[in-house]
Design a protein around this motif. Structure first.
Motif, PDB file in Angstrom:
ATOM      1  N   HIS A   1      -9.104  -9.396  17.714  1.00  0.00           N
ATOM      2  CA  HIS A   1      -8.037  -9.121  18.672  1.00  0.00           C
ATOM      3  C   HIS A   1      -8.153 -10.048  19.867  1.00  0.00           C
ATOM      4  O   HIS A   1      -7.269 -10.136  20.697  1.00  0.00           O
ATOM      5  CB  HIS A   1      -8.236  -7.702  19.241  1.00  0.00           C
ATOM      6  CG  HIS A   1      -7.564  -6.661  18.449  1.00  0.00           C
ATOM      7  ND1 HIS A   1      -8.203  -5.531  18.025  1.00  0.00           N
ATOM      8  CD2 HIS A   1      -6.303  -6.565  17.992  1.00  0.00           C
ATOM      9  CE1 HIS A   1      -7.351  -4.784  17.350  1.00  0.00           C
ATOM     10  NE2 HIS A   1      -6.200  -5.397  17.314  1.00  0.00           N
TER      11      HIS A   1
ATOM     12  N   ILE B   1       2.998  -4.327   3.218  1.00  0.00           N
ATOM     13  CA  ILE B   1       2.247  -4.530   4.462  1.00  0.00           C
ATOM     14  C   ILE B   1       2.341  -5.993   4.890  1.00  0.00           C
ATOM     15  O   ILE B   1       2.699  -6.300   6.022  1.00  0.00           O
ATOM     16  CB  ILE B   1       0.768  -4.129   4.298  1.00  0.00           C
ATOM     17  CG1 ILE B   1       0.646  -2.711   3.743  1.00  0.00           C
ATOM     18  CG2 ILE B   1       0.023  -4.267   5.620  1.00  0.00           C
ATOM     19  CD1 ILE B   1       1.185  -1.630   4.619  1.00  0.00           C
TER      20      ILE B   1
ATOM     21  N   ILE C   1       0.873  -1.178   0.000  1.00  0.00           N
ATOM     22  CA  ILE C   1       0.000   0.000   0.000  1.00  0.00           C
ATOM     23  C   ILE C   1       0.906   1.222   0.000  1.00  0.00           C
ATOM     24  O   ILE C   1       1.796   1.336   0.841  1.00  0.00           O
ATOM     25  CB  ILE C   1      -0.936   0.018   1.218  1.00  0.00           C
ATOM     26  CG1 ILE C   1      -1.862  -1.199   1.186  1.00  0.00           C
ATOM     27  CG2 ILE C   1      -1.775   1.295   1.232  1.00  0.00           C
ATOM     28  CD1 ILE C   1      -2.846  -1.280   2.324  1.00  0.00           C
ATOM     29  N   SER C   2       0.668   2.088  -0.939  1.00  0.00           N
ATOM     30  CA  SER C   2       1.496   3.285  -1.176  1.00  0.00           C
ATOM     31  C   SER C   2       2.996   2.979  -0.965  1.00  0.00           C
ATOM     32  O   SER C   2       3.664   3.624  -0.177  1.00  0.00           O
ATOM     33  CB  SER C   2       1.024   4.475  -0.349  1.00  0.00           C
ATOM     34  OG  SER C   2       0.622   4.099   0.948  1.00  0.00           O
TER      35      SER C   2
ATOM     36  N   PRO D   1      -1.088  -8.696  16.348  1.00  0.00           N
ATOM     37  CA  PRO D   1      -1.007  -7.384  16.981  1.00  0.00           C
ATOM     38  C   PRO D   1      -1.618  -6.299  16.093  1.00  0.00           C
ATOM     39  O   PRO D   1      -1.664  -6.447  14.877  1.00  0.00           O
ATOM     40  CB  PRO D   1       0.486  -7.157  17.187  1.00  0.00           C
ATOM     41  CG  PRO D   1       1.178  -8.142  16.322  1.00  0.00           C
ATOM     42  CD  PRO D   1       0.240  -9.276  16.099  1.00  0.00           C
ATOM     43  N   SER D   2      -2.065  -5.244  16.713  1.00  0.00           N
ATOM     44  CA  SER D   2      -2.692  -4.139  15.979  1.00  0.00           C
ATOM     45  C   SER D   2      -1.733  -3.585  14.922  1.00  0.00           C
ATOM     46  O   SER D   2      -0.553  -3.392  15.180  1.00  0.00           O
ATOM     47  CB  SER D   2      -3.067  -3.041  16.975  1.00  0.00           C
ATOM     48  OG  SER D   2      -3.642  -1.977  16.292  1.00  0.00           O
ATOM     49  N   GLY D   3      -2.256  -3.382  13.737  1.00  0.00           N
ATOM     50  CA  GLY D   3      -1.461  -2.787  12.666  1.00  0.00           C
ATOM     51  C   GLY D   3      -0.622  -3.780  11.892  1.00  0.00           C
ATOM     52  O   GLY D   3       0.167  -3.395  11.022  1.00  0.00           O
ATOM     53  N   CYS D   4      -0.767  -5.089  12.167  1.00  0.00           N
ATOM     54  CA  CYS D   4       0.090  -6.052  11.488  1.00  0.00           C
ATOM     55  C   CYS D   4      -0.387  -6.324  10.062  1.00  0.00           C
ATOM     56  O   CYS D   4       0.380  -6.780   9.218  1.00  0.00           O
ATOM     57  CB  CYS D   4       0.183  -7.350  12.287  1.00  0.00           C
ATOM     58  SG  CYS D   4      -1.338  -8.319  12.256  1.00  0.00           S
ATOM     59  N   GLY D   5      -1.636  -6.073   9.774  1.00  0.00           N
ATOM     60  CA  GLY D   5      -2.103  -6.266   8.398  1.00  0.00           C
ATOM     61  C   GLY D   5      -3.261  -7.233   8.258  1.00  0.00           C
ATOM     62  O   GLY D   5      -3.530  -7.743   7.171  1.00  0.00           O
ATOM     63  N   LYS D   6      -3.990  -7.471   9.347  1.00  0.00           N
ATOM     64  CA  LYS D   6      -5.125  -8.405   9.293  1.00  0.00           C
ATOM     65  C   LYS D   6      -6.224  -7.869   8.371  1.00  0.00           C
ATOM     66  O   LYS D   6      -6.712  -8.585   7.495  1.00  0.00           O
ATOM     67  CB  LYS D   6      -5.697  -8.622  10.701  1.00  0.00           C
ATOM     68  CG  LYS D   6      -4.681  -9.140  11.704  1.00  0.00           C
ATOM     69  CD  LYS D   6      -5.282  -9.365  13.075  1.00  0.00           C
ATOM     70  CE  LYS D   6      -5.758  -8.102  13.762  1.00  0.00           C
ATOM     71  NZ  LYS D   6      -4.661  -7.175  14.120  1.00  0.00           N
ATOM     72  N   SER D   7      -6.579  -6.605   8.575  1.00  0.00           N
ATOM     73  CA  SER D   7      -7.627  -6.013   7.731  1.00  0.00           C
ATOM     74  C   SER D   7      -7.175  -5.977   6.278  1.00  0.00           C
ATOM     75  O   SER D   7      -7.975  -6.219   5.366  1.00  0.00           O
ATOM     76  CB  SER D   7      -7.949  -4.588   8.189  1.00  0.00           C
ATOM     77  OG  SER D   7      -8.443  -4.590   9.487  1.00  0.00           O
ATOM     78  N   THR D   8      -5.908  -5.665   6.083  1.00  0.00           N
ATOM     79  CA  THR D   8      -5.370  -5.595   4.724  1.00  0.00           C
ATOM     80  C   THR D   8      -5.522  -6.940   4.025  1.00  0.00           C
ATOM     81  O   THR D   8      -5.954  -7.016   2.876  1.00  0.00           O
ATOM     82  CB  THR D   8      -3.888  -5.173   4.783  1.00  0.00           C
ATOM     83  OG1 THR D   8      -3.796  -3.950   5.513  1.00  0.00           O
ATOM     84  CG2 THR D   8      -3.324  -4.976   3.390  1.00  0.00           C
TER      85      THR D   8
ATOM     86  N   GLU E   1     -13.301  -7.871  12.667  1.00  0.00           N
ATOM     87  CA  GLU E   1     -13.646  -7.484  14.043  1.00  0.00           C
ATOM     88  C   GLU E   1     -15.101  -7.027  14.144  1.00  0.00           C
ATOM     89  O   GLU E   1     -15.373  -5.923  14.605  1.00  0.00           O
ATOM     90  CB  GLU E   1     -12.725  -6.354  14.515  1.00  0.00           C
ATOM     91  CG  GLU E   1     -11.265  -6.763  14.500  1.00  0.00           C
ATOM     92  CD  GLU E   1     -10.367  -5.711  15.156  1.00  0.00           C
ATOM     93  OE1 GLU E   1     -10.788  -5.168  16.187  1.00  0.00           O
ATOM     94  OE2 GLU E   1      -9.281  -5.459  14.637  1.00  0.00           O
TER      95      GLU E   1
HETATM   96  N1  ATP Z   1      -4.536   3.110   3.022  1.00  0.00           N
HETATM   97  C1  ATP Z   1      -3.367   2.898   3.646  1.00  0.00           C
HETATM   98  N2  ATP Z   1      -2.300   3.676   3.352  1.00  0.00           N
HETATM   99  C2  ATP Z   1      -1.126   3.484   3.975  1.00  0.00           C
HETATM  100  N3  ATP Z   1      -0.906   2.537   4.900  1.00  0.00           N
HETATM  101  C3  ATP Z   1      -1.912   1.743   5.218  1.00  0.00           C
HETATM  102  C4  ATP Z   1      -3.202   1.873   4.623  1.00  0.00           C
HETATM  103  N4  ATP Z   1      -4.022   0.945   5.158  1.00  0.00           N
HETATM  104  C5  ATP Z   1      -3.278   0.270   6.046  1.00  0.00           C
HETATM  105  N5  ATP Z   1      -2.014   0.736   6.088  1.00  0.00           N
HETATM  106  C6  ATP Z   1      -0.943   0.227   6.941  1.00  0.00           C
HETATM  107  O1  ATP Z   1      -0.953  -1.169   6.854  1.00  0.00           O
HETATM  108  C7  ATP Z   1      -0.675  -1.742   8.107  1.00  0.00           C
HETATM  109  C8  ATP Z   1      -1.689  -2.794   8.407  1.00  0.00           C
HETATM  110  O2  ATP Z   1      -2.974  -2.203   8.531  1.00  0.00           O
HETATM  111  P1  ATP Z   1      -4.249  -3.062   8.872  1.00  0.00           P
HETATM  112  O3  ATP Z   1      -5.385  -2.122   8.950  1.00  0.00           O
HETATM  113  O4  ATP Z   1      -4.338  -4.177   7.930  1.00  0.00           O
HETATM  114  O5  ATP Z   1      -3.877  -3.594  10.321  1.00  0.00           O
HETATM  115  P2  ATP Z   1      -4.721  -4.528  11.284  1.00  0.00           P
HETATM  116  O6  ATP Z   1      -3.894  -5.725  11.549  1.00  0.00           O
HETATM  117  O7  ATP Z   1      -6.075  -4.720  10.747  1.00  0.00           O
HETATM  118  O8  ATP Z   1      -4.760  -3.640  12.590  1.00  0.00           O
HETATM  119  P3  ATP Z   1      -5.941  -3.485  13.660  1.00  0.00           P
HETATM  120  O9  ATP Z   1      -5.938  -4.728  14.454  1.00  0.00           O
HETATM  121  O10 ATP Z   1      -5.517  -2.321  14.462  1.00  0.00           O
HETATM  122  O11 ATP Z   1      -7.212  -3.265  12.896  1.00  0.00           O
HETATM  123  C9  ATP Z   1      -0.642  -0.630   9.130  1.00  0.00           C
HETATM  124  O12 ATP Z   1       0.699  -0.435   9.503  1.00  0.00           O
HETATM  125  C10 ATP Z   1      -1.170   0.567   8.396  1.00  0.00           C
HETATM  126  O13 ATP Z   1      -0.429   1.695   8.769  1.00  0.00           O
END
Ligand code: ATP
Ligand code: MG
Lengths: 263, 274
Positions: free
Chosen positions: A192, A21, A16-17, A40-47, A159
């Motif tokens: 989580h 990820i 992503i950009s 962990p939060s921000g690891c990329g699950k949603s991605t 979630e």
């Molecule tokens: N549109 C975007 N532009 C830039 N970086 C992004 C974008 N979307 C996500 N990221 C980055 O990708 C990484 C993973 O994001 P993601 O939302 O997948 O995390 P997550 O595991 O779902 O976290 P959480 O548990 O907090 O929801 C993060 O470090 C975030 O900063």
């Protein structure tokens, strides 16, 4: 209802950009399986979930039911963490009818289907309410009904119960468990909450800290449904997963500490 | 339900109390407005006592003039003429501005094509075009309606672009995974999501229409409130100017009120709060 579809990832990476990820993820989810993604939060699950939904492009191979994913589709229903994803100008019934309406199902038939699924999620009494008139838990059930009516072979949930209070969450978990056993769709569920994962999943995939996150471990949960968190087997798995995630979280904290020192 | 009896009783007593409170607040607001207007009239009357009516006609002079204009039919004719122009120009502005704004907000290429024009003409006031409008469209209704259209369309377009860009990404993704094509998504998700912005745009545009109609009628019209205000000069009837101004204000207020009532009644489900 069609049985679930398998999900296969081979060397999947997501940028992503310009930032990597997740990287080089390979995994297979069987048709009809319930899988939780934990990390962990921000690891990329949603991605990763968004990639399976077809919202973002990936490197590598990503197949659902043997077919390469090119974009979003009705074979994969998505329940979003945030209920802003509902259409606030439509009533509960109209929200659920949206999918069949788009597919061109005729009015009486789609009404009937929508009512059926609203009842399945326990919203039979609220069909004429607008999303703003529903509680948080009801909105998430509405999202689930809106997805179920399309009879997707895969349901992706990010979630979905994260914003609910503990009691409502527990009710919702049991309802989802019941619905899943009735429909036999494949479910990928991001959370989580370790307890939630143990309550629901056949297998739990834990992820490493990002950037360039990977799958860290896969834990199978072989306990009978409906499950009980206080079961000794469940407690053992809880401990295992907690240590696993804890390791990653402390890695994150260490990284952040390091950054603070150098800053 | 596991609600305790005392909680139920509480809810029963607080609901009417809340309604009563709201009614009182409404009454209070109306009362203050009436007192403020009456106070203004009194100050106006007092000021006008020692000033020539050519300079500042008194409220009673103005009232008499209003009756006079109403009786000979000038007032009704002026109001109808101005409202017809405002109504057509404003409606045309919405008819063109809303779809154009939605397309510009949704499709980058369309936005890129039209943006320079919008950003340019947005700053050129309608009055600057009066001469051109008369040369191109003649001194009849067309030129005035065109000017009002011009005065409304940009504000609506700019509002609609903002509205489209405010549509939650989540909602678009939800529609896509429920099977909607990009075009269906545009029609079934983007358009309904932007309804509050349509109303805001329409209200702002209404204000602009009133500003413009007077200038247009002053330069080239036989009838209408602008013409009434302007011809008053030839007869030395300052009180007609006052009548024209007051009617404009009242009409504007009424139109906005009606628009808000319409929006609140029929567009409630689109989260319109006006
Ligand atoms: N549109 C975007 N532009 C830039 N970086 C992004 C974008 N979307 C996500 N990221 C980055 O990708 C990484 C993973 O994001 P993601 O939302 O997948 O995390 P997550 O595991 O779902 O976290 P959480 O548990 O907090 O929801 C993060 O470090 C975030 O900063
Ligand atoms: Mg997330």
């Amino acid at each position: 209802m069609p049985a679930g579809a398998s999900i296969d990832l081979e060397g999947v990476g997501i940028q992503i950009s310009g930032q990597k990820i997740v990287s080089d993820i390979s995994l297979s989810i069987a048709a009809g399986e319930f899988v939780c993604l934990l990390g962990p939060s921000g690891c990329g699950k949603s991605t990763l979930l968004n990639a399976i939904a077809g919202f973002i492009p990936v490197e590598g191979r990503l197949r659902v039911g043997g077919r390469e994913i090119r974009g979003p589709g009705i074979d994969r229903g998505v329940v979003f963490q945030n209920s802003d994803a509902l259409f606030p100008w439509l009533t509960a019934l109209e929200n659920v009818e949206y999918g069949p309406r788009i597919r061109g199902v005729d009015k009486t038939e789609r009404r009937k289907a929508a009512r059926h699924y609203l009842e399945l999620v326990g919203l039979g009494h609220a069909i004429d309410k607008f999303p703003a008139e529903l509680s948080g838990g009801m909105r998430q059930r509405l999202q689930i009904a809106r997805v179920l009516v399309n009879e997707p072979s895969v349901i992706l949930m990010d979630e979905p119960f994260g914003a609910l209070d503990a009691q409502t969450r527990e009710v919702m978990q049991h309802e989802l468990d019941r619905i899943w056993r009735a429909t036999r769709s494949t479910i990928v569920f991001v959370t989580h909450d370790i307890g939630e994962a143990i309550l629901l999943a056949d297998r739990v995939f834990t992820m490493t800290t990002g950037p360039a996150a990977r799958i860290k471990a896969i834990v199978s949960i072989d306990l009978p449904h409906p499950r009980d968190e206080t079961d000794p087997g469940a407690i053992a798995i809880h401990r295992e997963l907690r240590d696993d995630i804890g390791e990653e979280v402390s890695k994150v904290l260490r990284q952040q500490g390091l950054r603070e020192k150098t800053a | 339900m596991n609600q305790s009896p005392s909680a139920a009783a509480n809810a029963a007593t607080t609901a009417p109390r809340a309604a009563k409170g709201a009614r009182f607040a409404e009454f209070r607001q109306a009362a203050i407005a009436i007192v403020a207007v009456l106070g203004g009239l009194i100050i106006w009357q007092v000021l006008s006592l020692n000033i020539s009516p050519l300079f500042l006609p008194s409220p009673s002079d103005t009232w008499a003039a209003a009756i006079e204009l109403a009786e000979d039919g000038t007032l009704a004719k002026s109001v109808v003429a101005s409202l017809a122009r405002i109504g057509s120009g404003w409606a045309l502005g919405i008819l063109i501005g809303v779809p154009l704004g939605i397309l510009m907000g949704h499709f980058r290429i369309i936005r890129e094509i039209f943006e320079p024009y919008i950003e340019f003409f947005r700053f050129v006031p309608p009055i600057a075009f009066i001469t051109l409008a008369v040369i191109w469209l003649g001194p009849g209704e067309e030129s005035k309606v065109a000017l009002i259209f011009y005065a409304t369309v940009f504000i609506i377009v700019v509002n609609m672009i903002a509205g489209v860009q405010a549509v939650s990404e989540l909602r678009l993704r939800a529609a896509a995974s429920l099977g909607a094509s990009p075009l269906r998504t545009l029609l079934t998700v983007v358009v309904p999501s932007t309804v509050p912005f349509m109303i805001t745009g329409a209200r702002l545009a209404m204000g602009n229409s009133f500003l413009t109609v007077v200038s247009a009628e002053i330069v080239a019209a036989q009838d209408g409130l602008g013409a009434l205000i302007w011809t008053a000069r030839n007869y030395g009837r300052t009180e007609w100017v006052f009548v024209g101004i007051i009617i404009l204000g009242l009409l504007g207020y009424t139109c906005d009120r009606l628009l808000r009532i319409f929006a609140r009644t029929f567009l409630k489900r689109y989260s319109v709060t006006v």
